[in-house]
Design a protein around this motif. Structure first.
Motif, PDB file in Angstrom:
ATOM      1  N   SER A 504      30.293  59.918  47.490  1.00 27.48           N
ATOM      2  CA  SER A 504      30.130  60.558  49.397  1.00 27.48           C
ATOM      3  C   SER A 504      30.014  62.548  48.396  1.00 27.48           C
ATOM      4  O   SER A 504      31.492  62.706  48.468  1.00 27.48           O
ATOM      5  CB  SER A 504      30.939  61.009  50.021  1.00 27.48           C
ATOM      6  N   PRO A 505      29.199  63.054  48.658  1.00 24.21           N
ATOM      7  CA  PRO A 505      28.760  64.262  48.407  1.00 24.21           C
ATOM      8  C   PRO A 505      30.069  65.172  49.414  1.00 24.21           C
ATOM      9  O   PRO A 505      29.987  64.621  50.970  1.00 24.21           O
ATOM     10  CB  PRO A 505      27.649  64.950  48.840  1.00 24.21           C
ATOM     11  N   LEU A 506      30.829  65.876  49.397  1.00 23.51           N
ATOM     12  CA  LEU A 506      31.262  66.789  50.523  1.00 23.51           C
ATOM     13  C   LEU A 506      30.773  68.152  50.999  1.00 23.51           C
ATOM     14  O   LEU A 506      30.779  68.446  49.560  1.00 23.51           O
ATOM     15  CB  LEU A 506      33.203  66.532  50.057  1.00 23.51           C
ATOM     16  N   SER A 507      31.563  69.283  51.501  1.00 20.17           N
ATOM     17  CA  SER A 507      31.027  70.216  51.747  1.00 20.17           C
ATOM     18  C   SER A 507      31.683  71.526  50.988  1.00 20.17           C
ATOM     19  O   SER A 507      32.833  70.944  50.230  1.00 20.17           O
ATOM     20  CB  SER A 507      31.510  71.343  53.109  1.00 20.17           C
ATOM     21  N   GLY A 508      31.366  72.229  50.458  1.00 20.88           N
ATOM     22  CA  GLY A 508      31.945  73.014  49.608  1.00 20.88           C
ATOM     23  C   GLY A 508      31.283  72.745  47.450  1.00 20.88           C
ATOM     24  O   GLY A 508      32.358  72.276  47.216  1.00 20.88           O
ATOM     25  N   LYS A 509      30.255  71.544  47.552  1.00 22.30           N
ATOM     26  CA  LYS A 509      30.188  70.968  46.319  1.00 22.30           C
ATOM     27  C   LYS A 509      31.164  69.841  46.254  1.00 22.30           C
ATOM     28  O   LYS A 509      31.349  69.414  44.576  1.00 22.30           O
ATOM     29  CB  LYS A 509      29.871  71.870  45.166  1.00 22.30           C
ATOM     30  N   TRP A 510      31.966  69.929  46.901  1.00 26.38           N
ATOM     31  CA  TRP A 510      33.022  68.703  46.872  1.00 26.38           C
ATOM     32  C   TRP A 510      32.790  67.177  46.652  1.00 26.38           C
ATOM     33  O   TRP A 510      31.138  67.223  47.101  1.00 26.38           O
ATOM     34  CB  TRP A 510      34.589  68.434  47.460  1.00 26.38           C
ATOM     35  N   LEU A 511      32.945  66.486  45.586  1.00 23.66           N
ATOM     36  CA  LEU A 511      32.221  64.809  45.262  1.00 23.66           C
ATOM     37  C   LEU A 511      33.345  63.334  45.116  1.00 23.66           C
ATOM     38  O   LEU A 511      34.425  63.992  44.965  1.00 23.66           O
ATOM     39  CB  LEU A 511      31.129  65.084  43.886  1.00 23.66           C
ATOM     40  N   PHE A 512      32.966  62.909  46.370  1.00 20.11           N
ATOM     41  CA  PHE A 512      34.743  61.787  47.209  1.00 20.11           C
ATOM     42  C   PHE A 512      34.213  60.484  46.110  1.00 20.11           C
ATOM     43  O   PHE A 512      33.006  60.036  46.369  1.00 20.11           O
ATOM     44  CB  PHE A 512      34.736  61.942  48.666  1.00 20.11           C
ATOM     45  N   SER A 513      34.526  60.201  45.128  1.00 22.42           N
ATOM     46  CA  SER A 513      34.409  57.950  44.981  1.00 22.42           C
ATOM     47  C   SER A 513      36.033  57.758  45.597  1.00 22.42           C
ATOM     48  O   SER A 513      36.304  58.485  45.098  1.00 22.42           O
ATOM     49  CB  SER A 513      33.947  58.606  43.205  1.00 22.42           C
ATOM     50  N   SER A 514      35.806  56.285  45.226  1.00 23.93           N
ATOM     51  CA  SER A 514      36.122  55.261  45.280  1.00 23.93           C
ATOM     52  C   SER A 514      36.031  54.112  44.651  1.00 23.93           C
ATOM     53  O   SER A 514      34.912  54.012  44.640  1.00 23.93           O
ATOM     54  CB  SER A 514      36.424  55.036  46.626  1.00 23.93           C
ATOM     55  N   ARG A 515      37.136  53.666  44.703  1.00 28.55           N
ATOM     56  CA  ARG A 515      36.863  52.388  44.257  1.00 28.55           C
ATOM     57  C   ARG A 515      37.420  50.971  44.292  1.00 28.55           C
ATOM     58  O   ARG A 515      38.592  51.591  44.732  1.00 28.55           O
ATOM     59  CB  ARG A 515      36.730  52.265  42.357  1.00 28.55           C
ATOM     60  N   LEU A 516      37.069  49.612  45.382  1.00 26.19           N
ATOM     61  CA  LEU A 516      38.178  48.475  44.862  1.00 26.19           C
ATOM     62  C   LEU A 516      37.922  47.574  44.774  1.00 26.19           C
ATOM     63  O   LEU A 516      36.591  46.716  44.645  1.00 26.19           O
ATOM     64  CB  LEU A 516      37.805  48.774  46.912  1.00 26.19           C
ATOM     65  N   GLU A 517      38.680  46.599  43.928  1.00 28.06           N
ATOM     66  CA  GLU A 517      38.571  46.171  43.401  1.00 28.06           C
ATOM     67  C   GLU A 517      39.408  44.641  43.061  1.00 28.06           C
ATOM     68  O   GLU A 517      40.573  44.736  44.042  1.00 28.06           O
ATOM     69  CB  GLU A 517      38.460  46.042  41.626  1.00 28.06           C
ATOM     70  N   GLY A 518      39.005  43.242  43.993  1.00 33.48           N
ATOM     71  CA  GLY A 518      39.487  42.254  43.972  1.00 33.48           C
ATOM     72  C   GLY A 518      39.043  41.057  43.478  1.00 33.48           C
ATOM     73  O   GLY A 518      38.317  40.977  43.515  1.00 33.48           O
ATOM     74  N   GLY A 519      40.066  39.655  43.590  1.00 30.37           N
ATOM     75  CA  GLY A 519      39.636  38.082  42.719  1.00 30.37           C
ATOM     76  C   GLY A 519      40.678  37.551  42.922  1.00 30.37           C
ATOM     77  O   GLY A 519      42.164  37.597  43.231  1.00 30.37           O
ATOM     78  N   GLN A 520      40.978  37.091  43.291  1.00 31.86           N
ATOM     79  CA  GLN A 520      41.771  35.782  43.550  1.00 31.86           C
ATOM     80  C   GLN A 520      41.010  34.280  42.871  1.00 31.86           C
ATOM     81  O   GLN A 520      40.363  33.808  42.584  1.00 31.86           O
ATOM     82  CB  GLN A 520      41.855  35.047  45.046  1.00 31.86           C
ATOM     83  N   ILE A 521      42.067  33.249  42.299  1.00 30.68           N
ATOM     84  CA  ILE A 521      42.058  32.048  41.836  1.00 30.68           C
ATOM     85  C   ILE A 521      42.476  30.504  42.605  1.00 30.68           C
ATOM     86  O   ILE A 521      43.883  31.058  43.039  1.00 30.68           O
ATOM     87  CB  ILE A 521      42.666  31.984  40.436  1.00 30.68           C
ATOM     88  N   LEU A 522      41.614  29.836  42.926  1.00 32.57           N
ATOM     89  CA  LEU A 522      41.845  28.944  43.954  1.00 32.57           C
ATOM     90  C   LEU A 522      42.511  27.622  42.988  1.00 32.57           C
ATOM     91  O   LEU A 522      41.161  27.298  42.404  1.00 32.57           O
ATOM     92  CB  LEU A 522      41.472  28.606  45.353  1.00 32.57           C
ATOM     93  N   ALA A 523      43.403  27.160  43.252  1.00 34.33           N
ATOM     94  CA  ALA A 523      44.082  26.225  41.701  1.00 34.33           C
ATOM     95  C   ALA A 523      45.641  25.630  41.818  1.00 34.33           C
ATOM     96  O   ALA A 523      45.950  26.562  42.766  1.00 34.33           O
ATOM     97  CB  ALA A 523      43.639  26.568  40.352  1.00 34.33           C
ATOM     98  N   LYS A 524      45.189  24.169  41.596  1.00 35.10           N
ATOM     99  CA  LYS A 524      46.931  23.884  41.756  1.00 35.10           C
ATOM    100  C   LYS A 524      48.354  25.026  40.971  1.00 35.10           C
ATOM    101  O   LYS A 524      47.419  25.121  39.533  1.00 35.10           O
ATOM    102  CB  LYS A 524      47.122  22.438  40.758  1.00 35.10           C
ATOM    103  N   GLY A 525      49.175  24.147  40.982  1.00 34.46           N
ATOM    104  CA  GLY A 525      50.361  25.413  40.351  1.00 34.46           C
ATOM    105  C   GLY A 525      50.769  25.710  39.105  1.00 34.46           C
ATOM    106  O   GLY A 525      50.045  26.183  38.072  1.00 34.46           O
ATOM    107  N   LYS A 526      50.072  24.315  38.744  1.00 34.67           N
ATOM    108  CA  LYS A 526      50.421  24.318  37.208  1.00 34.67           C
ATOM    109  C   LYS A 526      49.293  23.911  36.759  1.00 34.67           C
ATOM    110  O   LYS A 526      49.064  23.544  35.218  1.00 34.67           O
ATOM    111  CB  LYS A 526      51.353  22.979  36.582  1.00 34.67           C
ATOM    112  N   LEU A 527      47.914  23.822  37.281  1.00 33.40           N
ATOM    113  CA  LEU A 527      46.394  24.305  35.893  1.00 33.40           C
ATOM    114  C   LEU A 527      46.631  25.226  34.632  1.00 33.40           C
ATOM    115  O   LEU A 527      47.204  25.878  34.955  1.00 33.40           O
ATOM    116  CB  LEU A 527      45.226  24.381  37.322  1.00 33.40           C
TER     117      LEU A 527
END
Length: 644
Positions: A504-527
């Motif tokens: 997203s561009p901000l006033s005064g020629k500033w630029l804002f950027s963000s990132r979000l990453e996630g993940g999950q594994i579903l499995a039995k405990g000793k797999l």
């Protein structure tokens, strides 16, 4: 005997007349160009010049005309208009031998109000009052000029009479749905409806937009048969009238392909995306062109019709026009070399080989070898030519070796599936067979594997894929299958990951950027899951301030094992360091994230830092200096890659 030729006063007088004539012609020419745009500043300065001494025409002297300053008191957008086009402002850029005399400066100051009034009329101000004020005199060589503008009210559109004639009107009156819809679109999209501020620029733009829209949606021969804007200056109102003659509806005829040498014509025709005799629409042909370029089989492609070559019969409501595709094929065989450097694993090299018709088959084959200190990989992909919906079948084999401190992982994977790649989104569905060998000192080699079915989706809503400044992109992968291991239990599992970027561009020629990453594994405990499917984080593209994949759970011996949950993110603001090089930007950022065996054990690490960005034509080059809360020293992150 020496003869002398007497000096005649006709010689200098003739020169003087010539000079005055030249100045007059130059002033006339410059005055006639008063509406040409030129870059301006509020403070204008004119230096010294030469002119004949009025008391002695035989003597040429240098008289200092001093600098003059011009201030325009008007609304900002009108001040810019006047600064760009007034002769009084434009003369800063005249050559030194043509700069102003005092008399010329007075003349320009005198005509400036009239010239400004004409300029303001183009912006819709027909009752503006303009005057020039002078501060100081020429005795000290300085003159200050002030142009004061009282704009008065801006003229508004009072009435708008838009008429659509020709076959478009005829077919709409018969109830044709496409004609009725287009007629409604053209009327509702008119850019100067009643009670809208009027200007010459907006008036021209509205007419051009109307023509462009009609021509792009089936009527390439549309033309303006009547247009007028009647100004009621006393009332500050404008009545406008426009008549558009549509001409016949164009339908798409036979397709002709030019420029093919090795690729089959069917690979072009199947991507057309329209039916024979379908009404012409510019977007249809542009989408066809984009699909051709997306195959990576062609260096260039253009899809066009030639409406000017068609002579419709008198009274015809429609006419069919052929479609021509002009193509330049990409090289059948291509080699691309790459060199790069990352603080994670130092220098790296790559070589990629592409064959667009291996063994004479209508398929595309690509092989790539990557070498660095930590990672070595070789993969080969074979894919079919895209189908009409841009879907293609693919097969991939990849072998990868990762030397991470004392642990060595060898991964062998095979994928079979299909991909669909378009500008707003990509889709990849595949079956993957993965086999991994994990070797650690003084521990027997662990062999693990997995068979899974996966679906990957990517969405893009960006202003630029290479250098985004506004919008977002997201990737999500979900899959599930069966895992086996030589040291742990076998069984089913499910895995999901996602990543989102926001700009997203901000006033005064500033630029804002963000990132979000996630993940999950579903499995039995000793797999027992292969290392390639488990999560770690840290490094240039995740949590800076830490080494590549340094963050994650460890086992009882202190060795990293990879986790089953992952969450990390980043926020960053950047700004150009200098107006002269806007591509070079400084940045500050905050990163946080961690991988863990479960959410109960999740404790994010974080880091902060500063860096440089260079927005090159091939992508953003980054140089970051960051410090994490779990380490005692700052860490440098730098990455650059070049294709040769």
């Amino acid at each position: 005997m020496t003869a002398s030729i007497p000096t005649s006063p006709l010689v200098p007088v003739s020169r003087r007349l010539t000079r005055l004539l030249a100045l007059g012609v130059a002033a006339a020419l410059l005055g006639g160009c008063s509406l040409l745009p030129t870059e301006r500043k509020a403070q204008l300065k004119v230096a010294a010049t030469e002119e004949a001494d009025v008391n002695n025409p035989y003597v040429t002297t240098t008289r200092k005309i001093s600098a003059y300053e011009l201030t325009i008191e008007a609304p900002p957008e009108l001040r810019t208009l006047l600064m760009e086009h007034l002769d009084l402002a434009r003369f800063r850029d005249t050559p030194e031998d043509m700069r102003l005399t005092a008399a010329e400066l007075r003349r320009l100051a005198a005509v400036a109000p009239e010239q400004a009034t004409r300029l303001l009329e183009t912006a819709g101000y027909f009752n503006a009052k303009v005057r020039t004020e002078e501060v100081g005199d020429l005795s000290d060589g300085v003159r200050n000029l002030r142009l004061i503008v009282d704009t008065g009210p801006r003229a508004l559109v009072r009435q708008m009479d838009l008429r659509l004639e020709g076959p478009l009107k005829t077919t709409a009156e018969r109830g044709d749905k496409l004609a009725v819809a287009l007629q409604r679109t053209l009327t509702q999209s008119w850019l100067l409806p009643p009670q809208t501020g009027f200007s010459q620029g907006d008036w021209a733009a509205a007419k051009n937009a109307l023509l462009t829209r009609a021509r792009a949606q089936g009527y390439p021969l549309a033309r303006m048969t009547h247009s007028e804007a009647v100004v009621q200056a006393d009332d500050n109102q404008v009545d406008i009238a426009v008549t558009l003659e549509s001409g016949p509806l164009f339908t798409l005829g036979e397709l002709t392909v030019e420029g093919l040498k090795h690729q089959p014509e069917e690979s072009v025709r199947r991507l057309a995306g329209y039916q024979l005799h379908q009404p012409y629409n510019e977007k249809l042909l542009l989408d066809f062109q984009d699909r051709l370029l997306g195959t990576q089989l062609f260096d260039s492609a253009s899809v066009e019709i030639q409406p000017e070559s068609v002579t419709p019969p008198p009274g015809a409501e429609s006419v069919e026009v052929p479609v021509t595709v002009k193509i330049r094929e990409a090289a059948r065989q291509q080699v691309t070399l790459g060199v790069g450097y990352r603080t994670v694993d130092g220098p790296s090299t790559s070589i990629e080989y592409t064959h667009r018709k291996p063994f004479g088959l209508n398929i595309r084959e690509r092989s790539k070898l990557e070498l660095s200190r930590v990672r070595q990989a070789l993969d080969t992909e074979i894919s079919s030519h895209p189908q009409p919906n841009m879907q293609r079948s693919l097969a991939l084999v990849k072998v990868e070796r990762i030397d991470d401190n004392d642990q060595v992982n060898l991964n062998l994977s095979t994928r079979l599936g299909y991909a669909k790649e378009t500008e707003p989104e990509d889709r990849l569905t595949y079956v993957e067979v993965l086999r991994a060998w994990e070797h650690k000192p003084q521990i027997p080699t662990t062999v693990a594997g997995a068979v899974s079915l996966n679906q990957q989706m990517t969405w893009r809503r960006l202003d630029s894929r290479v250098l985004p400044t506004k919008g977002w992109s997201a990737t999500m992968t979900v899959g599930g299958g069966w895992a086996d291991s030589s040291s742990e239990k076998n069984g089913p599992f499910a895995r999901a990951t996602g990543k989102v970027f926001w700009y997203s561009p901000l006033s005064g020629k500033w630029l804002f950027s963000s990132r979000l990453e996630g993940g999950q594994i579903l499995a039995k405990g000793k797999l027992g899951l292969p290392e390639a499917l488990r999560f770690r984080t840290g490094g240039d593209d995740s949590v800076r301030g830490y080494g590549y994949n340094d963050l994650g759970p460890v086992n009882s011996t202190g060795a990293q094992t990879g986790g089953r949950v992952l969450l990390n993110g980043s926020v960053e603001v950047s700004h150009p360091l200098t107006p002269r090089i806007p591509q070079l930007m400084g940045a500050v950022f905050l990163d946080a994230g961690q991988a863990a065996q479960n959410w109960g054990d999740y404790h994010p690490a974080w880091a902060y830092g500063t860096g440089l960005r260079y927005r090159s034509p091939v992508g953003v080059l980054r140089f970051d200096f960051a410090k994490g809360n779990l380490v005692d020293k700052w860490r440098l992150h730098f990455s650059v890659a070049i294709s040769l």
